[in-house]
Scaffold this motif. Sequence first.
Motif, short mmCIF file in Angstrom:
data_model
loop_
_atom_site.label_atom_id
_atom_site.label_comp_id
_atom_site.label_asym_id
_atom_site.label_seq_id
_atom_site.Cartn_x
_atom_site.Cartn_y
_atom_site.Cartn_z
N GLN A 1 4.13 -8.07 -1.77
CA GLN A 1 2.87 -7.69 -1.28
C GLN A 1 2.33 -7.13 -2.61
OE1 GLN A 1 1.70 -8.44 1.84
NE2 GLN A 1 1.12 -6.34 2.76
N PRO A 2 0.90 -7.46 -2.81
CA PRO A 2 0.36 -6.90 -3.83
C PRO A 2 0.24 -5.49 -4.17
CG PRO A 2 -1.20 -8.66 -3.03
CD PRO A 2 0.08 -8.24 -2.05
N ILE A 3 0.63 -4.92 -5.26
CA ILE A 3 0.13 -3.50 -5.66
C ILE A 3 -0.77 -3.28 -6.63
CG2 ILE A 3 2.51 -2.98 -5.03
CD1 ILE A 3 3.15 -2.68 -8.18
N LYS A 4 -1.41 -2.10 -6.88
CA LYS A 4 -2.42 -1.68 -7.79
C LYS A 4 -1.63 -1.44 -9.04
CE LYS A 4 -5.85 -0.25 -4.59
NZ LYS A 4 -6.11 1.07 -3.79
N LYS B 1 0.88 -1.29 -0.04
CA LYS B 1 0.02 -0.01 -0.04
C LYS B 1 0.98 1.29 0.14
CE LYS B 1 -4.19 -1.68 2.14
NZ LYS B 1 -3.81 -3.08 2.59
N MET B 2 2.02 1.16 0.63
CA MET B 2 2.87 2.48 0.74
C MET B 2 3.58 2.55 -0.67
SD MET B 2 3.84 4.86 2.54
CE MET B 2 4.01 4.43 4.42
N PHE B 3 3.72 1.75 -1.41
CA PHE B 3 4.16 1.88 -2.69
C PHE B 3 3.11 2.62 -3.41
CE2 PHE B 3 4.22 0.55 -7.46
CZ PHE B 3 5.45 0.84 -7.53
N PHE C 1 11.03 -3.95 -0.66
CA PHE C 1 9.64 -4.09 -0.22
C PHE C 1 9.19 -4.96 0.97
CE2 PHE C 1 10.98 -5.78 -4.24
CZ PHE C 1 10.94 -7.11 -4.06
N ILE C 2 9.74 -4.28 2.09
CA ILE C 2 9.90 -5.19 3.36
C ILE C 2 8.22 -5.65 3.64
CG2 ILE C 2 9.53 -3.08 4.79
CD1 ILE C 2 11.49 -4.51 6.81
N ALA C 3 7.52 -5.00 3.39
CA ALA C 3 6.05 -5.42 3.96
C ALA C 3 5.80 -6.82 2.93
CB ALA C 3 5.03 -4.47 3.21
#
Length: 345
Positions: free
Chosen positions: A250-253, A219-221, A239-241
């Motif tokens: 971690q999925p991104i949009k 989400k931060m990305f 992308f430590i999350a």
Amino acid sequence: MKKLVVTKLSQNFREAVTLQKDSPVPLPGDGDLLVRNRFVGINASDINYSAGRYDASVKPPFDIGFEGVGDVVALGLSASADYTVGQAVAYVKAGSFAEYTVVPAKQAVPLPSAKPEFLTLMVSGATAYISLKELGELSEGKKVLVTAAAGGTGQFAVQLAKKAKCHVIGTCSSDEKGGFLKSIGCDRTINYKTENVESVLRKDYPEGVDVVYESVGGKMFDLALNSLATKGRLIVIGFIAGYQNPTGLQPIKAELLPAKLLKKSASIRGFFLNHYLSEYKMALKDLLKMYESGDLVCEVDFGDMSPEGKFTGLESVFRAVDYMYMGKNIGKIVVELPHSVNSKL
């Protein structure tokens, strides 16, 4: 001697890694140093390494730990041209989570003394220095957003961006971290536990930010991408999350990514330190000079505030990794290895 060994591939460090107590002390070859480790650094990617994500061909058992600071206790003949027994050195090489590590002399960095602060520069400092120099195009007045700004590498991104006369915004997870960030020159801190990062950025920086130094992912990305200004640059250094997930991600949009980049003439650049080793020596030399002249804060977190106290001995590496993933650290997490009498050479 004692050392940590990956005995099973897993992103769960405690499952993957075993403390071996009676390993033979390795012998240095002709061009090598045998270093007694005094301080070792914890990196978010230690669990990527224990999961075998860097090299799919490597099978356990294998050594772990990326960096160390210690003293030369033995050396090969040709290595003795440049080094002597008792000299303090730092290095980046797999296998630092051990009482002794063999380090090729050409990979070692001579130090005035074995101080933990020097360890903060080896991976964390160098990553910030080289990525911002090569990819950041920093200049006076640019707005720079640093995510996980109070962490091992974030602390350097903040300070180096300030040295380039930029306006720096840092995200963090506590008011204590925010206080630390202000002390190293961060112009605006955002505690994402108590403030909405997206609305703060939209309100305070309506035209967006010019550079993002991004290490969180997920989400931060997405949020950082949406906050870019026209011709903005997002540098991905991690992308430590996602690292604790089985996939490491971690999925991104991402479906709107091409449109978002085009609309702003923006760019995303990945940075992996191993691809920039030609710049490494120069970067480290500059960082060491800045630290020694008092121009750079190298914050070390020994875990004094962790439930079981300071990280001392290889046994505490497991706790130190947990501590990082709980998001508790301010600065670089370092484990001290005291010299035990029964591990004499």
